[in-house]
Design a protein around this motif. Structure first.
Motif, PDB file in Angstrom:
ATOM      1  N   GLU A  73      -7.913   0.841   0.809  1.00 38.44           N
ATOM      2  CA  GLU A  73      -9.131   1.556   0.430  1.00 38.44           C
ATOM      3  C   GLU A  73      -8.885   3.067   0.456  1.00 38.44           C
ATOM      4  O   GLU A  73      -9.328   3.797  -0.443  1.00 38.44           O
ATOM      5  N   ASP A 108      -6.644  -8.946   7.317  1.00 43.09           N
ATOM      6  CA  ASP A 108      -5.828  -7.873   7.892  1.00 43.09           C
ATOM      7  C   ASP A 108      -6.614  -6.561   7.741  1.00 43.09           C
ATOM      8  O   ASP A 108      -6.543  -5.892   6.715  1.00 43.09           O
ATOM      9  N   PRO A 109      -7.382  -6.162   8.770  1.00 39.99           N
ATOM     10  CA  PRO A 109      -8.256  -4.985   8.626  1.00 39.99           C
ATOM     11  C   PRO A 109      -7.498  -3.678   8.411  1.00 39.99           C
ATOM     12  O   PRO A 109      -7.997  -2.784   7.723  1.00 39.99           O
ATOM     13  N   VAL A 127      -6.541  -3.465   4.755  1.00 38.91           N
ATOM     14  CA  VAL A 127      -7.738  -3.174   3.962  1.00 38.91           C
ATOM     15  C   VAL A 127      -8.038  -1.678   4.012  1.00 38.91           C
ATOM     16  O   VAL A 127      -8.319  -1.036   2.989  1.00 38.91           O
ATOM     17  N   CYS A 179      -3.033  -5.337  -2.847  1.00 40.35           N
ATOM     18  CA  CYS A 179      -3.022  -5.189  -1.394  1.00 40.35           C
ATOM     19  C   CYS A 179      -4.408  -5.452  -0.815  1.00 40.35           C
ATOM     20  O   CYS A 179      -4.550  -6.180   0.180  1.00 40.35           O
ATOM     21  N   ARG A 180      -5.434  -4.887  -1.414  1.00 36.84           N
ATOM     22  CA  ARG A 180      -6.802  -5.055  -0.907  1.00 36.84           C
ATOM     23  C   ARG A 180      -7.224  -6.516  -0.965  1.00 36.84           C
ATOM     24  O   ARG A 180      -7.771  -7.066   0.010  1.00 36.84           O
ATOM     25  N   GLU A 181      -6.965  -7.174  -2.090  1.00 31.44           N
ATOM     26  CA  GLU A 181      -7.368  -8.574  -2.234  1.00 31.44           C
ATOM     27  C   GLU A 181      -6.661  -9.466  -1.229  1.00 31.44           C
ATOM     28  O   GLU A 181      -7.285 -10.327  -0.584  1.00 31.44           O
ATOM     29  N   TRP A 198       0.824  -1.207   0.000  1.00 33.02           N
ATOM     30  CA  TRP A 198       0.000   0.000   0.000  1.00 33.02           C
ATOM     31  C   TRP A 198       0.861   1.261   0.000  1.00 33.02           C
ATOM     32  O   TRP A 198       0.472   2.275  -0.573  1.00 33.02           O
ATOM     33  N   ALA A 224      -5.213  -8.535   1.576  1.00 30.36           N
ATOM     34  CA  ALA A 224      -5.561  -8.159   2.951  1.00 30.36           C
ATOM     35  C   ALA A 224      -6.881  -8.796   3.367  1.00 30.36           C
ATOM     36  O   ALA A 224      -7.037  -9.250   4.513  1.00 30.36           O
ATOM     37  N   GLU A 225      -7.837  -8.840   2.445  1.00 32.14           N
ATOM     38  CA  GLU A 225      -9.111  -9.500   2.764  1.00 32.14           C
ATOM     39  C   GLU A 225      -8.912 -11.003   2.916  1.00 32.14           C
ATOM     40  O   GLU A 225      -9.506 -11.631   3.802  1.00 32.14           O
ATOM     41  N   ARG A 235     -13.248   2.507   8.860  1.00 34.17           N
ATOM     42  CA  ARG A 235     -12.415   1.348   9.214  1.00 34.17           C
ATOM     43  C   ARG A 235     -11.309   1.756  10.200  1.00 34.17           C
ATOM     44  O   ARG A 235     -11.005   1.022  11.139  1.00 34.17           O
TER      45      ARG A 235
END
Length: 729
Positions: free
Chosen positions: A484, A476-477, A480, A467-469, A445, A471-472, A510
């Motif tokens: 985002e 790993d909140p 995410v 990173c988003r994919e 990120w 992390a989900e 978040r």
């Protein structure tokens, strides 16, 4: 506290930081100056310790056309030679282009002297870069310093001989007086200087022993060591070569080894261990890295002080506090001993651990009143941080630590103006499989964030999507939220305001859920305020940024605060309060410039130009636009082609052209484009003359039609955000 100050690349060099007197060398200085007058590439050669670096530094300090000195000894990766040169010349460039392009652009037409010191281990890379710079920059001169030539056509060599006997005696007695000792230039001193062949480093080391030994005793011990080496052939000293001066290599080697033998066991041990540091280090680092196994931490200061007294280590004052340094020749000797006792790997890991901890501490303290101190500390420690990164990214099983370190330094890459270097380390780190997904997500990120700021949207989106994919997938909140957030930032700078608002609000929610509060979170709120302001909701934008300003002032945070001030100034101008807008913008610009944040600097300067035009000073506004136009190529695509971020520039140009006419507008903008960044910032802050352009007529001309010096072909960047903050995602 102000951020660290970098050299002005185009002013005459400052006098070198000399803690001891510069002795002799007048004929050499004159001869070297004359040689540079007729040749564009001159290389000073000579044995280690003969004084090449100090001679070059003294000459560069008096070079009236401006100079920059590059210390290449700490650089291990040939790919970073260009970055080292750009840094030494004070050329901050945020774009994704290679540093070489920025160097060629910024140095074009300028009569600068570039000093390349200690290039031997990077010979091919330095030779190739030097050749291109000289070929494309006809007013550039290069002074190289090393033990061998670069090997380029047109290169002139300046072999530096040791000091003549009288100068050697003068140096020796001067260093004795520096310790409060009076030593006459008697026969023992003269013989000692002859035996040491006038090599300054050898003389410095010998003088460092005068507190314990007389000149006669020093001479006797030196003679004993020469006899030992003559019979043993030990130490790997180079063998005599017909027609050459190899004895000087052996003399220096002998003097260093002799000084080493006179050290206590603890001093020898610390000498060897200190060799793991790149360039300078502070006491706390030495106490952590070098203590243990025969050297208690509480003894390190006393032992280090003895090495300083013996001229093995030098102490210097810096903006980051007292620091210590070993000359490369002395460090190399210690490194051989460290390898010889089989402890090099352990010490490099301890070095890595210390700087990993330092980066973690600095990341946390970036969100605090110590932000300026953090910036200065990181500036001083960059050579060691780079060494730690190199170690992590080249050693098996260390990749995850390299990813974490590269990501944790986001505030250095983004907040302190080192986007290009940061992107190289980040990209290199995410290519490695580490087995520790959390560390890689952080690097991803931050990589996406850096690419956004460089205006490189496709790689930015790819890194953030991955990173988003991931992390989900790994639950790993924090990762995410950061992915985002940065994706929302990308939407903002590409004028997708509705999507930007949705993503930024979600990311802020978040952050609140996981209890995250740092400069990144505040920048997310500022970016949301920008989206609201661009959509016409000024009250909401002001509310959001007043909240950011309050939190920043509560925590002593200055960097995110400056972007909040930009949005508040944007609103104040639209609400008919130009004086208030100017006050906010000057505060914003001063802070951004102190942190070397080009984006914050140029955004505030563009808006300040519009305020200036609206207050009835179109010539000054045009000048500021010209100055901003010169800065944009170092930032990236000016304002990313964003209609919203470009609006202040377009409005200002329209007002100024109508008031001045096209010809006068172009003249004023061109005047601004000739200002270097520091001068332009001083001018914008009111620290320079109000109107050095003289009396300015204000003819009425046609409405603006585009074009001109300040009408950039690129757009501008968003009032942007940082990354990361208080935790390792």
């Amino acid at each position: 506290m102000r951020g660290p100050q970098r050299p002005d690349p185009f002013s005459a060099g400052d006098p070198p930081l000399e803690l001891t007197a510069f002795v002799g060398r007048r004929p050499e200085l004159a001869g070297l100056t004359d040689l540079l007058g007729g040749a564009r590439l001159v290389t000073v050669t000579g044995v280690g310790g003969v004084g090449k670096s100090r001679l070059a530094a003294r000459l560069a300090a008096g070079w009236t056309d401006g100079s920059g000195r590059v210390e290449l000894a700490p650089v291990r990766d040939a790919q970073f030679v260009e970055y080292a040169v750009a840094e030494a010349l004070g050329l901050t460039d945020h774009t994704a282009r290679p540093p070489r392009e920025a160097l060629l652009e910024r140095l074009a037409g300028r009569p600068v002297l570039l000093v390349l010191d200690g290039f031997e281990h990077l010979l091919d890379a330095c030779a190739e870069l030097t050749a291109e710079l000289l070929r494309k920059l006809p007013r550039l001169r290069v002074l190289a310093v090393g033990r061998r030539p670069l090997g380029l056509a047109g290169e002139r060599l300046f072999p530096l001989a040791p000091l003549a006997e009288d100068e050697a005696v003068e140096l020796f007695t001067d260093r004795a007086r520096a310790q409060g000792l009076e030593v006459s230039d008697g026969p023992e001193v003269r013989e000692l200087c002859r035996r040491l062949e006038g090599i300054p480093l050898a003389l410095e080391l010998a003088a460092g022993r005068l507190r314990a030994l007389s000149p006669a005793q020093l001479l006797q011990r030196l003679d004993d060591r020469f006899r030992l080496l003559a019979t043993s052939g030990w130490e790997g000293a180079p063998r005599p070569v017909p027609g050459g001066p190899p004895s000087r290599h052996r003399t220096l080697r002998t003097a260093i080894g002799w000084s080493h033998e006179l050290c206590t066991p603890a001093e020898r041990l610390l000498w060897a261990r200190l060799s793991v540091f790149a360039q300078t280090f502070d006491l706390e680092a030495a106490e952590y890295v070098c203590s243990g196994d025969g050297l208690p931490a509480e003894d390190v200061l006393d032992v280090l002080s003895e090495l300083v007294a013996q001229s093995v280590v030098t102490r210097e004052e810096t903006p980051a506090g007292p620091r210590y340094r070993m000359l490369d020749t002395v460090r190399a000797y210690g490194a051989e001993w460290l390898e010889g006792i089989g402890d090099a790997g352990r010490l490099r890991r301890r070095h890595r651990d210390w700087y990993l901890g330092l980066a973690t501490w600095c990341e946390l303290d970036w969100f605090s009143p110590r932000q300026g101190e953090v910036a200065a500390r990181v500036e001083a420690e960059l050579p060691n941080l780079r060494a730690a990164l190199e170690f992590c990214l080249t050693e098996p099983e260390e990749a995850h630590l390299g990813q974490y370190l590269a990501g944790s330094l986001w505030f250095c890459w983004v907040g302190c103006g080192r986007l290009a270097e940061g992107r190289r380390w980040l990209a290199r780190s995410v290519e490695l499989e580490s087995g520790y997904e959390q560390s890689r997500l952080k690097a991803l990120w931050v990589l996406g964030y850096v690419a956004i700021l460089q205006g490189d949207t496709v790689p930015a989106l790819a890194a953030l999507r991955e990173c988003r994919e991931q992390a989900e997938r790994f639950a790993d909140p924090a990762a995410v939220a950061y992915a985002e957030h940065r994706t929302g930032c990308l939407a903002l700078v590409t004028d997708d305001l509705a999507r930007a608002e949705t993503l930024l609000r979600s990311a802020l929610d978040r952050y609140q859920e996981i209890g995250e509060l740092n400069s990144n979170v505040l920048m997310g709120q500022v970016e949301l305020a920008m989206a609201r302001a661009f959509q016409g909701d000024l009250p909401d934008a002001v509310r959001l940024c007043e909240d950011v300003r309050r939190v920043c002032e509560d925590h002593g945070e200055r960097w995110a605060r400056s972007y909040a001030l930009y949005v508040l100034a944007y609103a104040a101008r639209l609400e008919g309060a130009p004086d208030r807008a100017r006050e906010l913008l000057t505060d914003c610009l001063a802070n951004a410039h102190a942190f070397h944040d080009l984006l914050g600097s140029v955004l505030s300067m563009e808006l300040l130009a519009l305020v200036t035009a609206a207050q009835g000073e179109p010539a000054e506004a045009a000048l500021l636009q010209g100055a901003a136009g010169r800065m944009w190529p170092s930032v990236g695509l000016p304002l990313f082609g964003s209609a919203y971020f470009n609006a202040p520039h377009d409005q200002c140009e329209a007002i100024a052209r109508q008031a001045l006419g096209d010809a006068r507008y172009e003249e004023c903008a061109a005047e601004g484009a000739r200002l270097d960044r520091a001068t332009a910032v001083d001018r914008a802050l009111g620290r320079g003359p109000v109107r050095p352009l003289g009396a300015l007529p204000t003819p009425r001309g046609p409405m603006p039609h585009g074009g001109g010096a300040a009408n950039r072909t690129e757009s501008t960047e968003p009032a942007t955000d940082p990354a990361r903050g208080s935790r390792a995602t």
